[in-house]
Scaffold this motif. Structure first.
Motif, PDB file in Angstrom:
ATOM      1  N   PHE A 189       0.818  -1.215   0.000  1.00  0.00           N
ATOM      2  CA  PHE A 189       0.000   0.000   0.000  1.00  0.00           C
ATOM      3  C   PHE A 189       0.851   1.265   0.000  1.00  0.00           C
ATOM      4  O   PHE A 189       0.325   2.370   0.039  1.00  0.00           O
ATOM      5  CB  PHE A 189      -0.971  -0.015   1.179  1.00  0.00           C
ATOM      6  CG  PHE A 189      -1.875  -1.204   1.151  1.00  0.00           C
ATOM      7  CD1 PHE A 189      -2.872  -1.282   0.193  1.00  0.00           C
ATOM      8  CD2 PHE A 189      -1.707  -2.260   2.017  1.00  0.00           C
ATOM      9  CE1 PHE A 189      -3.697  -2.394   0.115  1.00  0.00           C
ATOM     10  CE2 PHE A 189      -2.528  -3.377   1.955  1.00  0.00           C
ATOM     11  CZ  PHE A 189      -3.519  -3.444   1.003  1.00  0.00           C
ATOM     12  N   PHE A 193       0.638   6.391  -0.152  1.00  0.00           N
ATOM     13  CA  PHE A 193       0.924   7.310   0.950  1.00  0.00           C
ATOM     14  C   PHE A 193       2.281   7.992   0.812  1.00  0.00           C
ATOM     15  O   PHE A 193       3.228   7.405   0.277  1.00  0.00           O
ATOM     16  CB  PHE A 193       0.918   6.544   2.276  1.00  0.00           C
ATOM     17  CG  PHE A 193      -0.402   5.925   2.593  1.00  0.00           C
ATOM     18  CD1 PHE A 193      -1.396   6.654   3.236  1.00  0.00           C
ATOM     19  CD2 PHE A 193      -0.676   4.615   2.243  1.00  0.00           C
ATOM     20  CE1 PHE A 193      -2.621   6.084   3.512  1.00  0.00           C
ATOM     21  CE2 PHE A 193      -1.888   4.032   2.517  1.00  0.00           C
ATOM     22  CZ  PHE A 193      -2.872   4.775   3.156  1.00  0.00           C
ATOM     23  N   THR A 195       3.135   9.975   3.794  1.00  0.00           N
ATOM     24  CA  THR A 195       3.525  10.079   5.207  1.00  0.00           C
ATOM     25  C   THR A 195       2.845   8.955   5.978  1.00  0.00           C
ATOM     26  O   THR A 195       1.939   8.301   5.454  1.00  0.00           O
ATOM     27  CB  THR A 195       3.051  11.416   5.837  1.00  0.00           C
ATOM     28  OG1 THR A 195       1.642  11.504   5.651  1.00  0.00           O
ATOM     29  CG2 THR A 195       3.745  12.596   5.231  1.00  0.00           C
ATOM     30  N   GLY A 196       3.284   8.762   7.210  1.00  0.00           N
ATOM     31  CA  GLY A 196       2.629   7.781   8.084  1.00  0.00           C
ATOM     32  C   GLY A 196       3.266   6.402   7.990  1.00  0.00           C
ATOM     33  O   GLY A 196       4.298   6.211   7.330  1.00  0.00           O
ATOM     34  N   PRO A 197       2.625   5.418   8.649  1.00  0.00           N
ATOM     35  CA  PRO A 197       3.228   4.090   8.778  1.00  0.00           C
ATOM     36  C   PRO A 197       3.314   3.309   7.471  1.00  0.00           C
ATOM     37  O   PRO A 197       4.079   2.365   7.376  1.00  0.00           O
ATOM     38  CB  PRO A 197       2.287   3.375   9.748  1.00  0.00           C
ATOM     39  CG  PRO A 197       0.991   4.088   9.620  1.00  0.00           C
ATOM     40  CD  PRO A 197       1.339   5.517   9.362  1.00  0.00           C
ATOM     41  N   VAL A 198       2.537   3.700   6.462  1.00  0.00           N
ATOM     42  CA  VAL A 198       2.553   2.941   5.215  1.00  0.00           C
ATOM     43  C   VAL A 198       3.340   3.658   4.123  1.00  0.00           C
ATOM     44  O   VAL A 198       3.499   3.152   3.023  1.00  0.00           O
ATOM     45  CB  VAL A 198       1.119   2.628   4.728  1.00  0.00           C
ATOM     46  CG1 VAL A 198       1.119   1.399   3.860  1.00  0.00           C
ATOM     47  CG2 VAL A 198       0.195   2.407   5.896  1.00  0.00           C
ATOM     48  N   LEU A 204       5.096  -0.205   8.422  1.00  0.00           N
ATOM     49  CA  LEU A 204       4.325  -1.240   7.729  1.00  0.00           C
ATOM     50  C   LEU A 204       4.778  -1.482   6.301  1.00  0.00           C
ATOM     51  O   LEU A 204       4.487  -2.520   5.720  1.00  0.00           O
ATOM     52  CB  LEU A 204       2.848  -0.856   7.717  1.00  0.00           C
ATOM     53  CG  LEU A 204       2.189  -0.876   9.079  1.00  0.00           C
ATOM     54  CD1 LEU A 204       0.728  -0.515   8.949  1.00  0.00           C
ATOM     55  CD2 LEU A 204       2.340  -2.237   9.717  1.00  0.00           C
TER      56      LEU A 204
ATOM     57  N   THR B 158      -2.930  10.525   9.554  1.00  0.00           N
ATOM     58  CA  THR B 158      -2.325   9.284  10.065  1.00  0.00           C
ATOM     59  C   THR B 158      -3.350   8.395  10.761  1.00  0.00           C
ATOM     60  O   THR B 158      -3.322   7.182  10.626  1.00  0.00           O
ATOM     61  CB  THR B 158      -1.196   9.629  11.052  1.00  0.00           C
ATOM     62  OG1 THR B 158      -0.351  10.578  10.430  1.00  0.00           O
ATOM     63  CG2 THR B 158      -0.388   8.409  11.404  1.00  0.00           C
ATOM     64  N   THR B 161      -5.249   6.506   8.198  1.00  0.00           N
ATOM     65  CA  THR B 161      -4.391   5.483   7.597  1.00  0.00           C
ATOM     66  C   THR B 161      -4.410   4.242   8.471  1.00  0.00           C
ATOM     67  O   THR B 161      -4.656   3.132   8.001  1.00  0.00           O
ATOM     68  CB  THR B 161      -2.944   6.000   7.487  1.00  0.00           C
ATOM     69  OG1 THR B 161      -2.950   7.205   6.752  1.00  0.00           O
ATOM     70  CG2 THR B 161      -2.065   4.989   6.784  1.00  0.00           C
ATOM     71  N   TYR B 162      -4.169   4.454   9.769  1.00  0.00           N
ATOM     72  CA  TYR B 162      -4.188   3.325  10.701  1.00  0.00           C
ATOM     73  C   TYR B 162      -5.557   2.658  10.723  1.00  0.00           C
ATOM     74  O   TYR B 162      -5.675   1.446  10.712  1.00  0.00           O
ATOM     75  CB  TYR B 162      -3.835   3.787  12.117  1.00  0.00           C
ATOM     76  CG  TYR B 162      -2.368   3.708  12.418  1.00  0.00           C
ATOM     77  CD1 TYR B 162      -1.729   2.486  12.499  1.00  0.00           C
ATOM     78  CD2 TYR B 162      -1.628   4.857  12.627  1.00  0.00           C
ATOM     79  CE1 TYR B 162      -0.386   2.411  12.783  1.00  0.00           C
ATOM     80  CE2 TYR B 162      -0.276   4.795  12.916  1.00  0.00           C
ATOM     81  CZ  TYR B 162       0.345   3.567  12.991  1.00  0.00           C
ATOM     82  OH  TYR B 162       1.661   3.488  13.264  1.00  0.00           O
ATOM     83  N   ILE B 165      -6.027   0.606   7.574  1.00  0.00           N
ATOM     84  CA  ILE B 165      -5.090  -0.522   7.489  1.00  0.00           C
ATOM     85  C   ILE B 165      -5.458  -1.576   8.541  1.00  0.00           C
ATOM     86  O   ILE B 165      -5.574  -2.767   8.236  1.00  0.00           O
ATOM     87  CB  ILE B 165      -3.641  -0.023   7.708  1.00  0.00           C
ATOM     88  CG1 ILE B 165      -3.189   0.795   6.511  1.00  0.00           C
ATOM     89  CG2 ILE B 165      -2.700  -1.210   7.946  1.00  0.00           C
ATOM     90  CD1 ILE B 165      -2.850  -0.005   5.290  1.00  0.00           C
TER      91      ILE B 165
END
Lengths: 251, 226, 89
Positions: A189, A193, A195-198, A204, B158, B161-162, B165
Motif C-alpha cells: 500500500f 501514501f 507520510t505515516g506508517p505505510v 508497515l 495518520t 491510515t491506521y 489498514i
C-alpha cells in the motif's frame, strides 16, 4: 566436494543472500534501511544525500548485486525438494515456484541496478529527477508483494500435501510459509501514501515486511540444509523409497 | 521450534485413535502423562501444532501494529482524538457482539461434534457463526461508505491510515475466516467424522477465534482511546 | 442443547458481553470523568477479554505450558506496550 555437500551449500545461500542484502542496504553502505530520506524530502535534500554518499551507495549496489545471485539457488533448492512431493503427477506447483523465483530474483537485481543508476551521475543530475528515481528505488524494494505471497502459498500447499512417512519438510513449515504470505502484504500500500506508517519509510511498508521476508528466507534456508542432510540415501532410487511412481493417492 | 515438532510427533496415538479418544483429548491428556516430558509439553494442542506458528505469528503483527498506533498517537494526540470521535462507536460495539456470538457458536459446534453431544446440530452452529460474520461485513460496508461519503479516506491523516489498514487487515482475516467456517460446517455435516477431521476442525476454530480476539482489542483502541 | 452449553465457555461468554457493554459506556458515554483513567481501564479490559478468548474459546487452558506461555506472553507484552506507551506519550 560431494554432491550432497554442494546441496548443503545451496541451502546456505538463503542465509548468505539475507546477510549480503542487509549489509548492502544498512549504513555505512547504501543507507536505504533505515532510510535517511523520506517521501517528503525535498529534491535538494535527496540530491545532497546522494552527492555526500556516492561511494557508499555504489559499494552497496555492488554488494547487493553479488548477494542477489544467492537468491536463486535458494529458491531452486526448495522447488527441487518439494518436486518430490509431486512425484508421479505434473509438477505444477513446482513450476509455479520456479516462475516466482525468476520474478523475485529479477526484482532484487533490478533494485540494485536502480541504486547504481541513481548514484552513477548523481552530481550533475537534476535534483527533481533524482528524487523521482529514488522513489522508484523504494517502489522496487517494497511494492512486489503478492507475487512473493503466491510463491510461498505454493510451497506451503506442497508441504501440507506431503503424505510421505518421511516428509521433505516438517509440516509446521507450511504455516511459516502461509504466515509470510499473509503478513508481508502490508507493504504494497506504500504507493498510496507519502507520510505515516505505510509511506515507504514507515513501519508497515519497510520494517515489518522486511523482517517477515528475511525470517522466511532464513527458516526455509535452514530447512533445506536439514532436508539435504537427512537424505542419507543419495542413491538413484531415493525418490522411490518414499514416493511411489505414479499418482500415489487413489482418492 | 524443535519443541513444536517434538510435541506434534509425540502425540501420535491421538491422531490414529478413534473419535472418542480425540473427544476425550483435552481432559484425558491433562494429568496422565508421567514420563519424561514434564509439565512443559503435557496437554492438548488445539488443532495441529503448526497452526499456532501461524496464529501467534499473525498476532505478533497485530501487537506491533497496536504499539505503533499508540506510539504515533502520542505525536498527534489532537488529530487522533478528533478523528476517533468521527467514528460511530455503535458500529464497533455491534460488531464486537456479533463476533462474540459467532465465537461461542463455534465453541458449541466443536463441542457437539467432538464430545459427541449432538453431532446433528453442529452444522447449525457453524451456519449461525457464518451469519454473524456476514453481519459484520455488512456493518463494515456501511461504516466505510459513511466515512468515505464524508471524504474521510485513508490518506486524510495518520489516524485514518491506521484505521483503514488495521480494520482492512482484520477484514481480510475475517473473510478468510468465513471460508474456514464454511469448511467447518461441511466437515461437521459429514456422516462419519474421523480423528483427523476433529484436528482440522480445531485448527479452523482456533483461527476463527483469532478474528474475534483481535477485534476485541482493535475496537477500544480505535474507537474508545482518548 | 443444554449439554452443549455446559462448559466454562458459556459463563465466559456472558462476562465478555457484559465487559463489552461496560467498555462501551466507559469509553463512549464518559461514565468515568478522567479520560486517562477511562482509557487505561478500557485497554486493560480489552486485553483481559482477549486473554479469556484464548483460554476458554481457543481452549488454551488445556494446552501444553509452552503454548500457554507464548500466548500469555503475547497478552502481557501487548498490554504493557500499549498502556505503557499511552501513559508515557
Amino acid at each position: 566436494m560431494s554432491l550432497k555437500k554442494a546441496h548443503v551449500w545451496a541451502g546456505w545461500t538463503g542465509a548468505i543472500f539475507t546477510a549480503g542484502f542487509l549489509i548492502a542496504c544498512i549504513p555505512p553502505l547504501a543507507w536505504t534501511i533505515p532510510p535517511k530520506l523520506s517521501p517528503t524530502s525535498s529534491p535538494a535534500e535527496v540530491h545532497r544525500f546522494y552527492v555526500d554518499h556516492l561511494t557508499q551507495i555504489r559499494a552497496g549496489a555492488w554488494l547487493g548485486m553479488v548477494a542477489s545471485a544467492f537468491y536463486y539457488p535458494w529458491g531452486a533448492a526448495i522447488a527441487a525438494m518439494t518436486r518430490r512431493i509431486e512425484n508421479g503427477r505434473p509438477p505444477i506447483l513446482t513450476y509455479t515456484q520456479l516462475g516466482a523465483v525468476g520474478v523475485a530474483v529479477f526484482n532484487s537485481v533490478l533494485y540494485f541496478f536502480w541504486m547504481a543508476y541513481c548514484a552513477f551521475r548523481a552530481e550533475t543530475m537534476d535534483p527533481e529527477m533524482l528524487r523521482s528515481l529514488n522513489d522508484f528505488q523504494y517502489i522496487l524494494l517494497e511494492f512486489e508483494v503478492f507475487p512473493l505471497s503466491l510463491w510461498a502459498i505454493a510451497i506451503g500447499l506442497l508441504i501440507l500435501l506431503d503424505k510421505s512417512p518421511k516428509p521433505v519438510f516438517p509440516r509446521w513449515t507450511a504455516w511459516v510459509n502461509f504466515w509470510f504470505a499473509g503478513l508481508v502484504m502490508t507493504g504494497q500500500f506504500m504507493i498510496f501514501f507519502k507520510t505515516g506508517p505505510v509511506a515507504w519509510n514507515g513501519v508497515l511498508a519497510l520494517y515489518w515486511p522486511a523482517s517477515v521476508f528475511f525470517t522466511w528466507i532464513c527458516i526455509m534456508s535452514y530447512m533445506v540444509i536439514k532436508g539435504v542432510n537427512s537424505e542419507d540415501g543419495v542413491t538413484q532410487d531415493a525418490d522411490q523409497q518414499n514416493y511411489s511412481i505414479g499418482p500415489a493417492d487413489p482418492a | 521450534m524443535s519443541q513444536t515438532t517434538e510435541t506434534s510427533a509425540s502425540d501420535g496415538p491421538e491422531v490414529s485413535g478413534s473419535v472418542a479418544a480425540a473427544a476425550r483429548g483435552p481432559i484425558a491428556a491433562e494429568p496422565t502423562d508421567g514420563e519424561g516430558s514434564g509439565r512443559w509439553s503435557v496437554g492438548h494442542i488445539p488443532g495441529e501444532a503448526g497452526i499456532w506458528i501461524f496464529i501467534l505469528g499473525d498476532m505478533t503483527l497485530y501487537a506491533a501494529l497496536f504499539g505503533s498506533f499508540i506510539y504515533d498517537r502520542s505525536a498527534h494526540v489532537e488529530q487522533f482524538n478528533t478523528s476517533s470521535a468521527t467514528l460511530h462507536t455503535a458500529f464497533g460495539m455491534v460488531n464486537t457482539l456479533l463476533l462474540l456470538v459467532s465465537s461461542i457458536s463455534v465453541v458449541y459446534g466443536i463441542r457437539s461434534v467432538r464430545e459427541g453431544l449432538n453431532p446433528k446440530r453442529a452444522p447449525l452452529f457453524f451456519k449461525l457463526a457464518f451469519l454473524c460474520a456476514l453481519g459484520f461485513v455488512v456493518n463494515k460496508f456501511f461504516e466505510y461508505s459513511d466515512l468515505l461519503h464524508n471524504q474521510l479516506d485513508p490518506t486524510e491523516n495518520t489516524f485514518y491510515t491506521y484505521y483503514y489498514i488495521l480494520t482492512g487487515i482484520h477484514l481480510t482475516h475475517l473473510l478468510a475466516g468465513m471460508a474456514v467456517l464454511v469448511f467447518l460446517w461441511k466437515v461437521a455435516a459429514k456422516p462419519k467424522i474421523a480423528a483427523p477431521d476433529i484436528r482440522a476442525m480445531e485448527s479452523g476454530a482456533s483461527f476463527w477465534h483469532v478474528v474475534d480476539l483481535l477485534w476485541i482489542v482493535l475496537f477500544p483502541l480505535l474507537y474508545l482511546v482518548s | 442443547m443444554f449439554a452443549t452449553a455446559k462448559t466454562a465457555a458459556t459463563p465466559v461468554f456472558a462476562i465478555l458481553v457484559i465487559a463489552t457493554l461496560i467498555s462501551y459506556s466507559v469509553g463512549a458515554e464518559h461514565g468515568v470523568d478522567n479520560n486517562r483513567v477511562a482509557t487505561v481501564l478500557v485497554l486493560t479490559i480489552a486485553f483481559a477479554k482477549a486473554y479469556m478468548v484464548g483460554l476458554y474459546f481457543q481452549e488454551l487452558r488445556h494446552a501444553p505450558l509452552w503454548l500457554r506461555t507464548l500466548f500469555r506472553g503475547w497478552c502481557l507484552v501487548g498490554w504493557t506496550a500499549v498502556v505503557g506507551i499511552y501513559l508515557l506519550g
